[in-house]
Design an enzyme around this catalytic site. Structure first.
Site, PDB file in Angstrom:
ATOM      1  N   LYS A  13       0.830  -1.201   0.000  1.00  0.00           N
ATOM      2  CA  LYS A  13       0.000   0.000   0.000  1.00  0.00           C
ATOM      3  C   LYS A  13       0.876   1.267   0.000  1.00  0.00           C
ATOM      4  O   LYS A  13       2.089   1.189   0.206  1.00  0.00           O
ATOM      5  CB  LYS A  13      -0.917  -0.030   1.222  1.00  0.00           C
ATOM      6  CG  LYS A  13      -1.966  -1.150   1.194  1.00  0.00           C
ATOM      7  CD  LYS A  13      -2.852  -1.035   2.430  1.00  0.00           C
ATOM      8  CE  LYS A  13      -3.970  -2.048   2.439  1.00  0.00           C
ATOM      9  NZ  LYS A  13      -4.854  -1.846   3.616  1.00  0.00           N
ATOM     10  N   TYR A  53     -12.420  -1.525  -3.043  1.00  0.00           N
ATOM     11  CA  TYR A  53     -12.915  -1.512  -1.666  1.00  0.00           C
ATOM     12  C   TYR A  53     -14.443  -1.395  -1.596  1.00  0.00           C
ATOM     13  O   TYR A  53     -14.984  -0.965  -0.571  1.00  0.00           O
ATOM     14  CB  TYR A  53     -12.243  -0.388  -0.870  1.00  0.00           C
ATOM     15  CG  TYR A  53     -10.825  -0.725  -0.430  1.00  0.00           C
ATOM     16  CD1 TYR A  53     -10.559  -1.888   0.287  1.00  0.00           C
ATOM     17  CD2 TYR A  53      -9.762   0.119  -0.730  1.00  0.00           C
ATOM     18  CE1 TYR A  53      -9.270  -2.203   0.692  1.00  0.00           C
ATOM     19  CE2 TYR A  53      -8.463  -0.184  -0.316  1.00  0.00           C
ATOM     20  CZ  TYR A  53      -8.231  -1.353   0.396  1.00  0.00           C
ATOM     21  OH  TYR A  53      -6.952  -1.661   0.811  1.00  0.00           O
ATOM     22  N   ASN A 116      -1.623   0.007   7.062  1.00  0.00           N
ATOM     23  CA  ASN A 116      -1.154  -1.318   7.488  1.00  0.00           C
ATOM     24  C   ASN A 116      -0.350  -2.045   6.412  1.00  0.00           C
ATOM     25  O   ASN A 116      -0.326  -3.266   6.357  1.00  0.00           O
ATOM     26  CB  ASN A 116      -2.325  -2.155   8.008  1.00  0.00           C
ATOM     27  CG  ASN A 116      -3.442  -2.294   6.994  1.00  0.00           C
ATOM     28  OD1 ASN A 116      -3.297  -1.870   5.847  1.00  0.00           O
ATOM     29  ND2 ASN A 116      -4.539  -2.911   7.400  1.00  0.00           N
ATOM     30  N   HIS A 119      -1.937  -5.260   1.380  1.00  0.00           N
ATOM     31  CA  HIS A 119      -3.240  -5.864   1.119  1.00  0.00           C
ATOM     32  C   HIS A 119      -3.013  -7.251   0.535  1.00  0.00           C
ATOM     33  O   HIS A 119      -2.104  -7.452  -0.267  1.00  0.00           O
ATOM     34  CB  HIS A 119      -4.032  -5.027   0.089  1.00  0.00           C
ATOM     35  CG  HIS A 119      -5.254  -5.744  -0.403  1.00  0.00           C
ATOM     36  ND1 HIS A 119      -6.456  -5.692   0.265  1.00  0.00           N
ATOM     37  CD2 HIS A 119      -5.442  -6.582  -1.455  1.00  0.00           C
ATOM     38  CE1 HIS A 119      -7.342  -6.457  -0.378  1.00  0.00           C
ATOM     39  NE2 HIS A 119      -6.745  -7.004  -1.427  1.00  0.00           N
ATOM     40  N   GLU A 132      -9.857  -9.963  -7.744  1.00  0.00           N
ATOM     41  CA  GLU A 132      -8.903  -8.865  -7.559  1.00  0.00           C
ATOM     42  C   GLU A 132      -7.786  -8.927  -8.595  1.00  0.00           C
ATOM     43  O   GLU A 132      -7.346  -7.889  -9.104  1.00  0.00           O
ATOM     44  CB  GLU A 132      -8.347  -8.884  -6.129  1.00  0.00           C
ATOM     45  CG  GLU A 132      -9.435  -8.537  -5.120  1.00  0.00           C
ATOM     46  CD  GLU A 132      -8.946  -8.505  -3.680  1.00  0.00           C
ATOM     47  OE1 GLU A 132      -7.815  -8.955  -3.394  1.00  0.00           O
ATOM     48  OE2 GLU A 132      -9.717  -8.023  -2.826  1.00  0.00           O
TER      49      GLU A 132
HETATM   50  P1  IDP Z   1      -7.926  -6.535   5.325  1.00  0.00           P
HETATM   51  O1  IDP Z   1      -7.092  -5.475   4.648  1.00  0.00           O
HETATM   52  O2  IDP Z   1      -7.157  -7.207   6.450  1.00  0.00           O
HETATM   53  O3  IDP Z   1      -8.553  -7.496   4.366  1.00  0.00           O
HETATM   54  P2  IDP Z   1     -10.545  -5.272   5.561  1.00  0.00           P
HETATM   55  O4  IDP Z   1     -11.508  -5.520   6.677  1.00  0.00           O
HETATM   56  O5  IDP Z   1     -10.877  -5.798   4.200  1.00  0.00           O
HETATM   57  O6  IDP Z   1      -9.109  -5.770   6.059  1.00  0.00           O
HETATM   58  O7  IDP Z   1     -10.365  -3.691   5.479  1.00  0.00           O
HETATM   59  C1  IDP Z   1      -9.713  -3.103   4.389  1.00  0.00           C
HETATM   60  C2  IDP Z   1      -8.781  -2.014   4.889  1.00  0.00           C
HETATM   61  O8  IDP Z   1      -9.570  -0.952   5.424  1.00  0.00           O
HETATM   62  C3  IDP Z   1      -7.858  -2.448   6.028  1.00  0.00           C
HETATM   63  O9  IDP Z   1      -6.675  -3.036   5.549  1.00  0.00           O
HETATM   64  C4  IDP Z   1      -7.609  -1.152   6.768  1.00  0.00           C
HETATM   65  O10 IDP Z   1      -6.521  -0.431   6.173  1.00  0.00           O
HETATM   66  C5  IDP Z   1      -8.882  -0.379   6.544  1.00  0.00           C
HETATM   67  N1  IDP Z   1      -9.776  -0.488   7.699  1.00  0.00           N
HETATM   68  C6  IDP Z   1     -10.464  -1.589   8.084  1.00  0.00           C
HETATM   69  N2  IDP Z   1     -11.194  -1.331   9.180  1.00  0.00           N
HETATM   70  C7  IDP Z   1     -10.964  -0.035   9.489  1.00  0.00           C
HETATM   71  C8  IDP Z   1     -11.438   0.831  10.533  1.00  0.00           C
HETATM   72  O11 IDP Z   1     -12.218   0.441  11.407  1.00  0.00           O
HETATM   73  N3  IDP Z   1     -10.939   2.108  10.507  1.00  0.00           N
HETATM   74  C9  IDP Z   1     -10.066   2.545   9.563  1.00  0.00           C
HETATM   75  N4  IDP Z   1      -9.602   1.760   8.566  1.00  0.00           N
HETATM   76  C10 IDP Z   1     -10.042   0.498   8.539  1.00  0.00           C
END
Ligand code: IDP
Length: 157
Positions: A13, A53, A116, A119, A132
């Protein structure tokens, strides 16, 4: 397709790109024995971000998420190997780096839920990996090749 041929979509990312972590992420996946079959350094536009997303469109963090993922380049990849989607998710660690185990990519390289580093397709979402991959890559951008180390990664070919 042998059982070593599962493909998954992985992306460093914008925070990972800015922090110089492309090599670290690629190195971990290579070291595991996964095979790189596609890679692209690119900027995600608004439309692609909203589609990628889409499942989060109604979440309060959606706008920030789209803003973040379009803010700087990403390094998009396709990796292949046995159980690749689930194995990459295990290597990534929990979504929130603050909760991710040390030893995982997020647990070693991140501290913030919104930034984080990586992805990877969700292995619990049937077909997410193929969807994807198709969203980010044309077929001709994926390289079919034999990696000479395969016999040393998998006991039976
Ligand atoms: P993943 O990346 O582990 O699959 P997902 O639930 O698909 O997680 O969420 C996509 C991305 O959205 C996450 O990687 C994170 O960066 C962001 N995200 C998820 N939940 C939150 C939240 O509660 N607050 C802010 N960002 C979030």
């Amino acid at each position: 397709m042998s059982h070593h041929d599962e493909r998954t979509f992985v992306m460093v990312k914008p925070d990972g790109v800015q922090r110089g972590l492309i090599g670290e992420v690629v190195s971990r996946l290579e070291g595991r024995g996964l095979k790189l079959v596609g890679a692209k350094f690119m900027r995600i536009d608004q439309d692609l971000a909203e589609e990628h997303y889409g499942e989060h469109a109604d979440k309060p963090f959606f706008e920030d998420l789209v803003g973040f993922i379009t803010a700087a380049p990403v390094f998009a990849m396709v990796w292949e190997g046995a159980d690749a989607t689930r194995q990459v998710r295990r290597m990534m660690g929990a979504t929130d780096p603050a909760e991710a185990q040390p030893g995982t990519i997020r647990g070693d390289l991140g501290l913030d839920l919104g930034q984080n580093v990586i992805h990877g397709s969700d292995h619990e979402d049937e077909g997410a990996n193929e969807r994807e991959i198709a969203l980010f890559f044309d077929d001709e951008e994926l390289v079919n090749w034999d990696q000479s180390t395969e016999g040393w990664v998998y006991e039976s070919a």
